[in-house]
Design an enzyme around this catalytic site. Structure first.
Site, PDB file in Angstrom:
ATOM      1  N   ARG A  21     -45.715  63.316 -13.133  1.00 39.29           N
ATOM      2  CA  ARG A  21     -45.985  62.230 -12.903  1.00 39.29           C
ATOM      3  C   ARG A  21     -45.719  61.199 -13.671  1.00 39.29           C
ATOM      4  NH1 ARG A  21     -51.873  59.608 -11.099  1.00 39.29           N
ATOM      5  NH2 ARG A  21     -51.085  58.548  -9.048  1.00 39.29           N
ATOM      6  N   TYR A  63     -51.535  57.896 -20.699  1.00 37.67           N
ATOM      7  CA  TYR A  63     -52.086  59.054 -21.418  1.00 37.67           C
ATOM      8  C   TYR A  63     -51.078  59.418 -22.512  1.00 37.67           C
ATOM      9  CZ  TYR A  63     -56.142  59.096 -18.432  1.00 37.67           C
ATOM     10  OH  TYR A  63     -57.008  58.740 -17.679  1.00 37.67           O
ATOM     11  N   GLN A  91     -53.164  69.277 -11.983  1.00 34.37           N
ATOM     12  CA  GLN A  91     -52.828  68.009 -12.872  1.00 34.37           C
ATOM     13  C   GLN A  91     -53.147  68.583 -14.665  1.00 34.37           C
ATOM     14  OE1 GLN A  91     -53.829  63.830 -13.165  1.00 34.37           O
ATOM     15  NE2 GLN A  91     -51.988  63.379 -12.174  1.00 34.37           N
ATOM     16  N   GLY A  99     -54.938  58.192  -1.715  1.00 32.86           N
ATOM     17  CA  GLY A  99     -56.131  58.451  -2.834  1.00 32.86           C
ATOM     18  C   GLY A  99     -57.223  57.950  -2.308  1.00 32.86           C
ATOM     19  N   ARG A 100     -57.537  56.576  -2.473  1.00 27.58           N
ATOM     20  CA  ARG A 100     -58.840  55.985  -1.905  1.00 27.58           C
ATOM     21  C   ARG A 100     -58.908  56.284  -0.784  1.00 27.58           C
ATOM     22  NH1 ARG A 100     -59.369  49.796  -3.710  1.00 27.58           N
ATOM     23  NH2 ARG A 100     -58.469  50.711  -5.562  1.00 27.58           N
TER      24      ARG A 100
END
Length: 374
Positions: free
Chosen positions: A227, A175, A104, A320-321
């Site tokens: 993304r 971002y 990424q 993810g988590r």
């Protein structure tokens, strides 16, 4: 295997002909654990290897494409060839069990940290701070914008050289790329701002540079993903909406992306202000209509959640988590042992999950993962 979960292990073919063995993947998660020089650390290599069997699409934490885009301490860097040897090892660990390793690529923009940047400043489309206590970023010049676009291309070249199977352009999570898309953070009056068409020029220019780099240094099997955050997560200002996102999605599809990755905290989430109706995942899935691969993330903890996300319209679900909590999650589902999946980290598991120490310190201090007593 429980027949209810067979859908998770069906092959899927990306638009460029790459075949993935299942509909599962690993979401990008920041490790905060690179070496001081920005290269990948031994702790990170262990972390990536441990989770290599979770799914066919394995997306790394974000790598900084520019020196003035560093967003957090110990972020690994993609703006210097010196990083390539350790990135090569990282790609190897990510591919250890057959996954496609995706790097990424990201620029922090106003979310950068001045202390990490040589010029001791952050840069952004416009001089709009990220919050009342945040530094005011310096507005980028046209020349600097073009240089950052080149940086995305150069980092893609390094990803190719290091052996990654693809890159994911990080246009989400506030971002730099998202900052250009948003009318709240992009107040420019030149060709990079103003109308939605102009605000979309930066992400599309980044995509073109990445595509041109792939055409020069790789082949059609190299994967290019994107993304995005589907709505602007801002409580005080009206930013872009799902309708504007749909326009961006259409242009990204036309630009040749192989997959779209929607960033959500909850995969069932409906658009902002909607009291009922379709979820964001369903809305975007209907728009994509099978033209590219659609990847979703957001509170996918159990195999039932994953199957539900596929039914909602996703082609691939990434965790993810849960990947932090139980690196053997997918093996347990495949073997019919889903009842053995850990819903939380117990005291006995602490220190046995190959989570880098800096990452562990942060996620526990923020209460992101609650450690059970037994």
């Amino acid at each position: 295997m429980n027949p209810l979960y067979k859908e998770l292990f069906k092959e899927i073919t990306l638009p460029n002909g790459i075949v993935l063995n299942d509909r599962l993947g690993v979401a990008p998660m920041t490790t905060y654990s690179g070496n001081e020089d920005g290269t990948v650390s031994d702790e990170e290599l262990m972390y990536y290897n441990r989770r290599a069997g979770l799914g066919s699409l394995y997306i790394s934490a974000c790598i900084a494409v520019s020196e003035n885009g560093l967003a957090f301490p110990n972020q690994f860097i993609g703006f210097d060839d010196s990083a390539i040897p350790r990135l090569t090892q990282m790609a190897k660990e990510m591919k250890a069990k057959g996954s496609k390793a995706i790097l990424q690529i990201q620029h922090g923009g106003r979310q950068g940290q001045p202390a990490l940047i040589k010029a001791n400043e952050t840069v952004a489309p416009s001089a709009v701070p990220a919050g009342p206590e945040k530094p005011i970023p310096r507005e980028l010049t046209n020349q600097e914008i073009e240089a950052i676009i080149e940086d995305f291309g150069e980092t893609t070249r390094r990803a190719i050289e290091a052996g990654f199977d693809g890159v994911e352009i990080h246009g989400a999570n506030t971002y730099l790329i998202q900052q250009f898309v948003s009318s709240v953070t992009n107040l420019r009056e030149d060709q990079w701002g103003g109308s939605l068409e102009n605000r979309l020029k930066f992400p599309l220019a980044v995509l073109k540079k990445v595509q041109d780099t792939v055409a020069k240094y790789a082949n059609e099997q190299f994967i290019v993903g994107y993304r995005l955050s589907p709505e602007e997560n801002n409580e005080t200002s009206v930013g872009y909406t799902i309708e504007e996102t749909k326009i961006l999605v259409e242009k990204l599809i036309q630009g040749g992306i192989h997959y779209l990755h929607v960033s959500l905290f909850e995969f069932k989430k409906a658009p902002k202000g909607a009291e009922q109706g379709d979820s964001i995942v369903r809305i975007l899935a209907d728009q994509i209509n099978g033209r590219i691969t659609f990847v979703a993330v957001g509170s996918i903890k159990t195999p039932e959640d994953a199957v539900t996300a596929l039914a909602e319209g996703a082609d691939i679900v990434v965790i993810g988590r849960q990947a932090l909590i139980d690196p053997e999650w997918t093996d347990k589902v495949r073997q019919g042992k889903e009842q053995e999946i850990h819903p939380a980290i117990t005291q006995q598991m602490v220190g046995k999950l190959d989570i880098p120490q800096n990452m562990w310190n942060l996620i526990t201090s923020y209460g992101m993962i609650k450690v059970a007593e037994s």
